[in-house]
Design a protein around this motif. Structure first.
Motif, PDB file in Angstrom:
ATOM      1  N   LYS A  18       0.850  -1.194   0.000  1.00 55.58           N
ATOM      2  CA  LYS A  18       0.000   0.000   0.000  1.00 55.58           C
ATOM      3  C   LYS A  18       0.879   1.235   0.000  1.00 55.58           C
ATOM      4  CE  LYS A  18      -0.603  -0.102   5.036  1.00 55.58           C
ATOM      5  NZ  LYS A  18       0.243  -1.277   5.238  1.00 55.58           N
ATOM      6  N   HIS A  28      -6.156   2.690  -8.799  1.00 51.42           N
ATOM      7  CA  HIS A  28      -5.823   1.275  -8.983  1.00 51.42           C
ATOM      8  C   HIS A  28      -4.450   1.082  -9.614  1.00 51.42           C
ATOM      9  CE1 HIS A  28      -7.407   2.330 -12.932  1.00 51.42           C
ATOM     10  NE2 HIS A  28      -6.917   1.213 -13.413  1.00 51.42           N
ATOM     11  N   THR A  48     -12.064  -1.481  -9.938  1.00 50.65           N
ATOM     12  CA  THR A  48     -13.125  -1.345  -8.937  1.00 50.65           C
ATOM     13  C   THR A  48     -12.627  -1.901  -7.607  1.00 50.65           C
ATOM     14  OG1 THR A  48     -14.785  -1.696 -10.679  1.00 50.65           O
ATOM     15  CG2 THR A  48     -15.530  -1.855  -8.392  1.00 50.65           C
ATOM     16  N   PRO A  49     -12.566  -1.091  -6.552  1.00 46.73           N
ATOM     17  CA  PRO A  49     -12.013  -1.578  -5.280  1.00 46.73           C
ATOM     18  C   PRO A  49     -12.848  -2.697  -4.689  1.00 46.73           C
ATOM     19  CG  PRO A  49     -13.021   0.583  -4.980  1.00 46.73           C
ATOM     20  CD  PRO A  49     -13.010   0.315  -6.458  1.00 46.73           C
ATOM     21  N   GLY A  51     -12.972  -3.236  -1.485  1.00 47.58           N
ATOM     22  CA  GLY A  51     -13.505  -2.666  -0.256  1.00 47.58           C
ATOM     23  C   GLY A  51     -12.440  -1.774   0.359  1.00 47.58           C
ATOM     24  N   SER A  52     -12.588  -1.426   1.607  1.00 47.29           N
ATOM     25  CA  SER A  52     -11.609  -0.566   2.271  1.00 47.29           C
ATOM     26  C   SER A  52     -11.482  -0.980   3.736  1.00 47.29           C
ATOM     27  CB  SER A  52     -12.023   0.903   2.170  1.00 47.29           C
ATOM     28  OG  SER A  52     -13.253   1.127   2.832  1.00 47.29           O
ATOM     29  N   TYR A  53     -10.379  -0.541   4.353  1.00 43.19           N
ATOM     30  CA  TYR A  53     -10.184  -0.793   5.777  1.00 43.19           C
ATOM     31  C   TYR A  53      -9.419   0.386   6.376  1.00 43.19           C
ATOM     32  CZ  TYR A  53      -5.254  -2.049   4.996  1.00 43.19           C
ATOM     33  OH  TYR A  53      -3.922  -2.026   4.665  1.00 43.19           O
ATOM     34  N   ARG A  54      -9.417   0.475   7.689  1.00 49.91           N
ATOM     35  CA  ARG A  54      -8.710   1.551   8.394  1.00 49.91           C
ATOM     36  C   ARG A  54      -7.566   0.967   9.211  1.00 49.91           C
ATOM     37  NH1 ARG A  54     -12.133   6.202  11.126  1.00 49.91           N
ATOM     38  NH2 ARG A  54     -11.504   7.544   9.413  1.00 49.91           N
ATOM     39  N   ASP A  68      -7.478   5.576   5.794  1.00 52.52           N
ATOM     40  CA  ASP A  68      -8.396   4.707   5.061  1.00 52.52           C
ATOM     41  C   ASP A  68      -7.687   4.173   3.825  1.00 52.52           C
ATOM     42  OD1 ASP A  68     -10.757   4.953   6.664  1.00 52.52           O
ATOM     43  OD2 ASP A  68     -10.936   7.002   5.932  1.00 52.52           O
ATOM     44  N   ASP A  70      -8.168   1.877   0.310  1.00 54.32           N
ATOM     45  CA  ASP A  70      -8.965   1.136  -0.672  1.00 54.32           C
ATOM     46  C   ASP A  70      -8.148  -0.051  -1.172  1.00 54.32           C
ATOM     47  OD1 ASP A  70     -11.219   2.735  -0.576  1.00 54.32           O
ATOM     48  OD2 ASP A  70     -10.489   4.102  -2.121  1.00 54.32           O
ATOM     49  N   TYR A  72      -7.533  -2.994  -3.974  1.00 48.71           N
ATOM     50  CA  TYR A  72      -7.806  -3.357  -5.361  1.00 48.71           C
ATOM     51  C   TYR A  72      -7.258  -4.758  -5.649  1.00 48.71           C
ATOM     52  CZ  TYR A  72      -8.864   1.576  -6.089  1.00 48.71           C
ATOM     53  OH  TYR A  72      -9.427   2.826  -6.003  1.00 48.71           O
TER      54      TYR A  72
END
Length: 357
Positions: A18, A28, A48-49, A51-54, A68, A70, A72
């Motif tokens: 990341k 992406h 298109t992601p 999802g996401s996480y923190r 945050d 995203d 991919y």
């Protein structure tokens, strides 16, 4: 299915590659660049992601801030022997369950588990009630004889899943074709072979429908579902044939992004089909998968329009360049139809869920 994790540079904990958004790159593509620099892998990335996480990161200033991220999906096509951060990180392939346990962020672990919920596969391969009764009552051979007298239900689930595997494999080969300049003829050949396998499966499915007394779903639903799946792989072969006939090599970013969506759609299909063995029990997960397929189709439509516009602006007003635009339009047409077929599959699955859940 496996997922690649790398260690962080300071704490040496397991993470996904990341980084910060790059000013001149879409998110992406920035994620794909980070994967190459941090993990030494290349491949087709879905725009298109997932999802996401923190997560909380300590800055050099001493501040500990929430970020945050995203996520991919990237289908790894090449692992580099040397890469930018090879001396600073360790990379390792994990099973999905192992990877989810290895990362510290709870939301990321959930994303990894949902990427291809393998636990559904064993849960959905249920034995029939009659088989359970036979085992408990110890009737053995007599029960086997009795079963032969019952109306046949066909091996539809096995056929669905085999076809989905062909579609998924063909989508991966399409990704290699659009992202790898070498061995193009091998990638085209593989797509053709996968399409031939799928043709054999759909013929067997349609034949089984005709000779089967009891079917798990309405006959129309079975034929519509397998036909929509077959449309997807047929259009993959159409795209590969167009690349071959026109000796096309200038794959544009919008084309690669559409192929990234196609690869992820194939992955989702391969997960969704086994869940049909227990529609009621898996209705929630099936809805999640079909919802993502529909959302990605909308994203692919935007890429299709953008790609055609770029091609027209580049070649539409240049004398003698009409063929260049025509070839690109032909390839975009096949890519759009592939994603449209995946949306049709999603709609067919949704109909089955509505009828049987």
């Amino acid at each position: 299915m496996s997922v690649l994790l790398v260690t962080s540079r300071e704490s040496r904990r397991w993470v996904i590659p990341k980084g910060n958004p790059a000013p001149k790159l879409s998110p992406h593509l920035a994620a794909a660049l980070e994967a190459e620099e941090e993990a030494g892998v290349r491949g087709a990335v879905c725009p298109t992601p997932l999802g996401s996480y923190r997560y909380r990161k300590r800055r050099k200033t001493g501040a500990s801030l929430m970020f945050d991220v995203d996520v991919y999906p990237l289908a790894v096509g090449e692992e580099l022997a040397e890469w930018k951060e090879a001396g600073e990180r360790t990379r390792r392939w994990f099973s999905l369950a192992e990877a989810a346990d290895a990362v510290e962020e709870e939301d990321l672990a959930h994303l990894i588990r949902s990427f291809n919920a393998a636990e559904f596969h064993s849960a959905t391969r249920r034995r029939s009630l009659l088989s359970v009764v036979a085992e408990k009552s110890k009737v053995g051979p007599m029960f086997a004889w009795f079963q032969k007298l019952l109306p046949q239900t066909g091996n539809f689930f096995e056929l669905f899943e085999a076809h989905a595997e062909s579609v998924c494999a063909a989508s991966m080969a399409l990704g290699r074709l659009f992202n790898d300049g070498s061995a193009r003829h091998e990638h085209i050949r593989e797509i053709s072979e996968r399409e031939h396998d799928a043709d054999n499966i759909i013929r067997e499915t349609l034949s089984t429908v005709r000779r089967t007394f009891l079917t798990p779903f309405d006959r129309g639903s079975i034929t519509s579902l397998i036909s929509a799946m077959d449309d997807a792989i047929d259009e993959m072969q159409g795209a590969a044939n167009a690349v071959d006939i026109y000796e096309f090599t200038e794959f544009e970013p919008e084309m690669r992004d559409m192929v990234g969506i196609i690869i992820d759609s194939g992955r989702l299909l391969a997960e969704a089909l086994p869940l049909l063995r227990d529609v009621a029990g898996n209705a929630g997960r099936l809805h999640e998968l079909t919802e993502r397929l529909v959302r990605m189709e909308g994203h692919a439509d935007e890429l299709h329009r953008a790609g055609l516009k770029v091609a027209f602006q580049r070649f539409g007003h240049v004398q003698g360049s009409a063929m260049q635009f025509t070839v690109r339009r032909e390839i975009y047409k096949h890519l759009e139809r592939i994603v449209d077929a995946f949306e049709d599959v999603a709609n067919e699955i949704d109909s089955i869920v509505i009828d049987h859940a």
